[in-house]
Design a protein around this motif. Structure first.
Motif, PDB file in Angstrom:
ATOM      1  N   GLU A  28      -0.579  13.218   1.380  1.00 41.13           N
ATOM      2  CA  GLU A  28      -0.843  12.013   1.887  1.00 41.13           C
ATOM      3  C   GLU A  28      -0.947  10.926   0.933  1.00 41.13           C
ATOM      4  O   GLU A  28      -1.451  11.045   0.069  1.00 41.13           O
ATOM      5  N   ILE A  29      -0.329   9.698   1.332  1.00 42.15           N
ATOM      6  CA  ILE A  29      -0.392   8.528   0.161  1.00 42.15           C
ATOM      7  C   ILE A  29      -0.871   7.409   1.173  1.00 42.15           C
ATOM      8  O   ILE A  29      -0.312   7.035   2.272  1.00 42.15           O
ATOM      9  N   TYR A  30      -1.531   6.440   0.316  1.00 45.66           N
ATOM     10  CA  TYR A  30      -1.714   5.125   0.829  1.00 45.66           C
ATOM     11  C   TYR A  30      -0.620   4.103   0.173  1.00 45.66           C
ATOM     12  O   TYR A  30      -0.521   4.366  -1.009  1.00 45.66           O
ATOM     13  N   VAL A  31       0.144   3.392   0.887  1.00 49.32           N
ATOM     14  CA  VAL A  31       1.022   2.662   0.481  1.00 49.32           C
ATOM     15  C   VAL A  31       0.996   1.179   1.025  1.00 49.32           C
ATOM     16  O   VAL A  31       0.630   0.854   2.316  1.00 49.32           O
ATOM     17  N   ASP A  32       1.124  -0.018   0.073  1.00 47.40           N
ATOM     18  CA  ASP A  32       0.917  -1.102   0.381  1.00 47.40           C
ATOM     19  C   ASP A  32       2.136  -1.888  -0.410  1.00 47.40           C
ATOM     20  O   ASP A  32       2.125  -2.175  -1.422  1.00 47.40           O
ATOM     21  N   GLY A  79      -0.983   1.102   4.821  1.00 50.47           N
ATOM     22  CA  GLY A  79      -1.484   2.389   5.660  1.00 50.47           C
ATOM     23  C   GLY A  79      -1.224   3.552   4.909  1.00 50.47           C
ATOM     24  O   GLY A  79      -0.459   3.630   3.675  1.00 50.47           O
ATOM     25  N   ARG A  80      -1.917   4.677   5.507  1.00 50.57           N
ATOM     26  CA  ARG A  80      -1.577   6.151   5.010  1.00 50.57           C
ATOM     27  C   ARG A  80      -0.128   6.691   5.683  1.00 50.57           C
ATOM     28  O   ARG A  80       0.113   6.263   6.884  1.00 50.57           O
ATOM     29  N   MET A  81       0.340   7.151   4.832  1.00 54.39           N
ATOM     30  CA  MET A  81       1.679   7.961   5.203  1.00 54.39           C
ATOM     31  C   MET A  81       1.940   9.438   4.794  1.00 54.39           C
ATOM     32  O   MET A  81       1.413   9.616   3.458  1.00 54.39           O
ATOM     33  N   PRO A  82       2.439  10.452   5.299  1.00 54.45           N
ATOM     34  CA  PRO A  82       2.782  11.460   4.556  1.00 54.45           C
ATOM     35  C   PRO A  82       3.721  11.258   3.106  1.00 54.45           C
ATOM     36  O   PRO A  82       4.769  10.329   3.613  1.00 54.45           O
ATOM     37  N   SER A  83       3.653  11.755   2.100  1.00 54.45           N
ATOM     38  CA  SER A  83       4.357  11.695   1.054  1.00 54.45           C
ATOM     39  C   SER A  83       5.934  11.999   1.294  1.00 54.45           C
ATOM     40  O   SER A  83       6.638  11.403   0.681  1.00 54.45           O
ATOM     41  N   ASP A  84       5.922  13.032   2.040  1.00 55.51           N
ATOM     42  CA  ASP A  84       7.548  13.423   2.290  1.00 55.51           C
ATOM     43  C   ASP A  84       8.267  12.230   3.011  1.00 55.51           C
ATOM     44  O   ASP A  84       9.377  11.984   2.670  1.00 55.51           O
ATOM     45  N   ASP A  85       7.377  11.482   3.869  1.00 54.08           N
ATOM     46  CA  ASP A  85       8.195  10.343   4.506  1.00 54.08           C
ATOM     47  C   ASP A  85       8.254   9.312   3.440  1.00 54.08           C
ATOM     48  O   ASP A  85       9.374   8.541   3.612  1.00 54.08           O
TER      49      ASP A  85
END
Length: 160
Positions: free
Chosen positions: A44-48, A58-64
């Motif tokens: 899971e990764i935090y992305v901005d 927000g946070r999302m699965p890295s696969d996504d």
């Protein structure tokens, strides 16, 4: 080897590995090697990317995340990413890298200019895993963007 020398060697080794991960993400994206790209991330990764595309961080699965890149940066859309001026701070099994970045996307589809590019400051967070460092967060603060926004956003029918 003294304890101080050992600590210095470990710090330098960690910095080289951290830089390899951050730069490796860009290289894998440009090579369209999505399996390699995914290997650089925690699950899971935090992305901005709000300064680029709006929305909410927000946070999302890295696969996504990697799946979205795969869709947007399909094989016929060349890209070139590079990063420089890495400032690395390590605190135990966590690290932060602040770097300057440039990304170029090319689209030859009759949408006007075929170029779009962005410059910005990236902040990557990383965590030490049993088999090496993994990226757990990415933030982009856009400094300047230019070119045809359609190049950044365009996905042909059937790609999504």
């Amino acid at each position: 080897m003294s304890e101080r020398t050992s600590d210095e060697v470990r710090r330098l080794t960690d910095e080289a590995e951290i830089r390899r991960v951050v730069d490796g993400i860009d290289d894998a994206v440009d090579a369209k090697d999505w399996v390699l790209c995914r290997s650089y991330f925690t699950d899971e990764i935090y992305v901005d990317f709000t300064s680029l595309a709006g929305g909410e961080p927000g946070r999302m699965p890295s696969d996504d995340l990697v799946g979205a890149w795969r869709t947007n940066l399909y094989p016929e859309k060349p890209s070139f990413h590079m990063r420089t001026n890495h400032r690395i701070r390590i605190d135990g099994d966590r690290a932060e890298v602040v770097s300057k970045g440039h990304a170029l996307n090319i689209l030859r589809r009759g949408t006007g200019s075929d170029l779009w590019e962005v410059w910005g400051t990236y902040t990557h967070t990383l965590e030490r895993a049993p088999d090496g460092w993994r990226c757990s967060g990415m933030t982009l603060a856009v400094v300047h963007a230019r070119g045809n926004e359609k190049v950044r956003e365009f996905v042909p029918d059937g790609q999504a």
